[in-house]
Enzyme design. Sequence first.
Site, PDB file in Angstrom:
ATOM      1  N   HIS A   1     -13.377   1.028   6.298  1.00 22.47           N
ATOM      2  CA  HIS A   1     -13.587   2.282   5.955  1.00 22.47           C
ATOM      3  C   HIS A   1     -12.126   2.811   5.616  1.00 22.47           C
ATOM      4  CE1 HIS A   1     -15.014   6.191   5.719  1.00 22.47           C
ATOM      5  NE2 HIS A   1     -15.551   6.412   6.907  1.00 22.47           N
TER       6      HIS A   1
ATOM      7  N   ASP B   1     -15.579   4.688   1.380  1.00 28.23           N
ATOM      8  CA  ASP B   1     -15.693   5.763   1.894  1.00 28.23           C
ATOM      9  C   ASP B   1     -17.294   5.687   2.195  1.00 28.23           C
ATOM     10  OD1 ASP B   1     -13.227   6.785   1.590  1.00 28.23           O
ATOM     11  OD2 ASP B   1     -13.642   7.576  -0.402  1.00 28.23           O
TER      12      ASP B   1
END
Length: 522
Positions: A493, A497
Amino acid sequence: MTTEVRVPTLGESVTEATVATWFKKPGDTIAVDEMLCELETDKVTVEVPSPVAGSLADIIAAEGETVGVDALLATISEGDAGSKAAPKGKETATDPKAESSAARTEASDESGGDSVDVMVPTLGESVTEATVSTWFKAVGDSVTQDEMLCELETDKVSVEVPAPASGVLAEIVAGEGTTVDASAKLAVISSSGAAATGSGSAKTEGSAEPTSNYQNPPAGQGTARSDVEDAPAAKKAMAEAGISRDAVTGSGRDGRVMKDDVAKAVAAASAAPAPAPAAAPRAPVAADDAAREERVKMTRLRQTIARRLKDSQNTAAMLTTYNEVDMTEVMALRSEYKDLFLKKHGVKLGFMSFFTKACCHALKEVPEVNAEIDGTDIVYKNFVHMGVAAGTPTGLVVPVIRDADAMSFAAIEKAIAEKGARARDGKLSMAEMQGGTFTLSNGGVYGSLMSSPILNPPQSGILGMHKIQDRPMAIGGQVVIRPMMYLALSYDHRIVDGKGAVTFLVRVKEALEDPRRLLMDL
């Protein structure tokens, strides 16, 4: 004069190897330590250097032959001009073991010519460093030639280092846990039988301070002699950085701290991960239960797998997103063309080529899933080297299919079949397991219905495939039975995204549910 080239020591319990490649042919001129051939064992690739200069007279073991330890590989006619001069007081070694990549040695003039350096052996293509995992000998111990001294770990394999000569282990330069490069010195053997005196280790000018517990003081615990004056620039750098003298390992004469040593200590302190919590103690075990337990030491490969997986969890901001795919169209296409595919290409049409193609297709739209973090940079890859996780009797390995995005279905299936067979036989080289940009993990072959795969660092994405199971689905307002598979994308992450991760997984789903999209690049 003719010199024999023989198979070097291959490691404990390894008794044979296969001649993979000859880099020279009879009649070629060769220099000392120039690579002659490459051998493959069950776990690692071993390069065989020339023990002398001259010309290759004859190749005894051809490519593809299986040879045992110390078997004759070739003969060399030594040349007068290029022959290796013997150091003063010593004879030129003609035994290939004395010059092999498994234990490269150098005569040490500083110690009077009676000591031999133990060097890091050849680690394999593109492997530049290793970690010293275990020392089997302590300073002062007697050793015989080819006796195992220590074990090194790279990312994928363990490499055992034999003694290049008989004598006494005089100094351990690189202690357990030390990371060393491919040309580093590990230890010194005194062939005259004299062990180091004083602090318990033979100190070599310019060598790193030993960190082993074998009669060498650990770093930070009396590594410097009290009468050694550190460099003034080093003192100033330690004061500015607020770092203790005990936290710095000196590389100068007699352990003198230099300015570069302070910079390395500061960098190491800033890069060091938070200390891992202590393992929870075992619960009390009843005596009758303890008698029925079996304790087995983890293999080095298993320890490496465990460490890398935990490092992945500690480093990446790992998150998993899920979806499901209707496998009806892929299964119908496979059923219709599998016989023709096998007849034309000589390999079965499986599901992995469809998933590989679908992932390559999706990675073009969402390139960050195929990228990696390098410091404060994001490195985007304009190619796909697809890692395909494979379970083997010794542990999980991930062979890499290079440039999978440019390959056909048939080429992908052939590559996966070949890599899978080599993985099961333990014949993958380290180069074949490096450089992947994205990974596929098919837990469905073992019956897994759903799981969250762990990233294979430094990659930023891994797709978990699972069992195909008939389930009732609502299609066009009606309940129908369809072959369904859960998909799981674990991603980093920090650079991927949620929108990118979900988009990637949806594109994979769309391509599998309508394979014609792959042909139309839609």
